[in-house]
Write a protein that holds these residues in place. Structure first.
Motif, mmCIF file in Angstrom:
data_model
loop_
_atom_site.group_PDB
_atom_site.id
_atom_site.type_symbol
_atom_site.label_atom_id
_atom_site.label_comp_id
_atom_site.label_asym_id
_atom_site.label_seq_id
_atom_site.Cartn_x
_atom_site.Cartn_y
_atom_site.Cartn_z
ATOM 1 N N SER A 112 0.514 -1.017 -0.031
ATOM 2 C CA SER A 112 0.153 0.119 0.205
ATOM 3 C C SER A 112 1.088 1.103 -0.192
ATOM 4 O O SER A 112 0.740 2.478 -0.073
ATOM 5 N N ASP A 141 -7.721 8.099 -0.845
ATOM 6 C CA ASP A 141 -7.667 7.729 0.373
ATOM 7 C C ASP A 141 -9.971 8.769 0.896
ATOM 8 O O ASP A 141 -9.831 6.924 1.238
ATOM 9 N N ASN A 149 -12.092 4.924 1.537
ATOM 10 C CA ASN A 149 -13.333 5.535 3.269
ATOM 11 C C ASN A 149 -15.103 5.124 2.585
ATOM 12 O O ASN A 149 -15.097 4.723 3.697
ATOM 13 N N LYS A 205 -4.957 -1.255 -3.020
ATOM 14 C CA LYS A 205 -4.702 -0.873 -1.980
ATOM 15 C C LYS A 205 -5.678 -0.998 -0.368
ATOM 16 O O LYS A 205 -5.196 -1.226 0.591
ATOM 17 N N ASN A 247 -4.609 -2.806 2.803
ATOM 18 C CA ASN A 247 -4.704 -2.162 3.825
ATOM 19 C C ASN A 247 -5.341 -3.018 5.100
ATOM 20 O O ASN A 247 -4.959 -2.619 6.712
ATOM 21 N N CYS A 253 -7.322 -0.139 9.042
ATOM 22 C CA CYS A 253 -8.280 -0.378 8.479
ATOM 23 C C CYS A 253 -9.517 -0.285 10.426
ATOM 24 O O CYS A 253 -8.881 -0.284 10.929
#
Length: 273
Positions: free
Chosen positions: A4, A11, A15, A45, A49, A55
């Motif tokens: 990552s 991002d 999210n 990624k 994560n 996460c």
């Protein structure tokens, strides 16, 4: 699996995927974007994560399964036992919890009645989440009439990054390419490539387009036994396009120039909104 740390940015999109997975009913995310905008990189990624616990805690036990729809469709054409095997695959999925099924070219599930049926069942299953990838045109073309299934999918648009965001996003990828090819490239030259990249092809978008041009230029420099890429190395990949440009009429050149200037102005103005 991609580290990552290589993939920077995106991002907000990740999210949004996580928030979608936490929903009760519409917990299936579909990433829609043109070829090259980085949909696959976003998935890589996200997976990395989760593995590294970067996460939400609720996702620590998530498991990702990649479903190759293209391969399944090919096997359905000549393997008479494939429908039975397909049933076994989905029965296996139903028996587990916290499963995320990643489907590239998700629109292709509508190319087969059998796949379409299983997909419609998957999107309703409480313990399974879908993470699909497609282009906007292909997705709505194939799902035009299946509005019931489509209503259970959360559409997350993935846009081409603005020019000033591309270099920070791909700088680690470029560093890996420098190590792999033993050739360096300056930040200024990468920014030059970003500026001119759209002039050379409309088949793929950035950031993949810039990465592709950077690597091609590195190979040109490497074959010349050079340690650093020059602008000449970059431009040598596109002599054919320059020849086309030379053949354009003055009027066509002016129209194209005004068109591209308009894109630039809109891009700059939108940064202040």
């Amino acid at each position: 699996l991609v580290d990552s740390s290589i993939i920077l940015g995106r991002d907000k999109e990740i999210n949004r995927i996580c928030n979608c997975f936490f929903r009760n009913k519409k917990a299936n995310a579909i990433l829609l974007g043109d070829h090259g905008v980085g949909k696959t990189a976003i998935v890589q990624k996200l997976v990395d994560n989760v593995i590294k616990k970067k996460c939400p805690k609720e996702m620590y036990n998530y498991h990702f399964l990649y479903l190759d729809i293209g391969l399944i469709l090919a096997n359905l054409s000549f393997d008479k036992n494939m429908p039975k095997k397909l049933g076994q695959i989905f029965e296996f999925l139903y028996s587990y919890t916290n499963i995320v099924v990643v489907i590239d070219q998700v629109h292709l599930v509508q190319a087969s009645e059998l796949l379409s049926y299983y997909f419609a069942v998957l999107v309703k299953h409480p313990n399974i989440k879908i993470l699909g990838l497609s282009t906007e045109e292909e997705f709505y073309q194939f799902f035009e009439f299946d509005k019931k299934t489509r209503s259970r999918l959360e559409i997350i648009p993935i846009f081409e990054p603005k020019p000033n965001k591309i270099y920070p996003m791909i700088k680690n990828v470029i560093h890996r390419l420098e190590i792999a090819h033993g050739v360096t490239i300056s930040k200024a030259l990468v920014r030059y490539i970003i500026c001119v990249s759209q002039a050379f092809t409309n088949e793929i978008c950035n950031p993949e387009l810039t990465v592709d041009i950077v690597e091609k230029s590195m190979i040109v420099a490497k074959r010349k036994h050079k340690e650093e890429v020059s602008k000449k190395d970059v431009n040598s990949n596109f002599n054919f396009n320059y020849e086309l440009y030379k053949k354009m009429s003055k009027e066509d050149k002016e129209i194209t120039a005004y068109h591209e200037a308009g894109h630039f102005i809109v891009s700059k103005m939108s940064e202040n909104i």
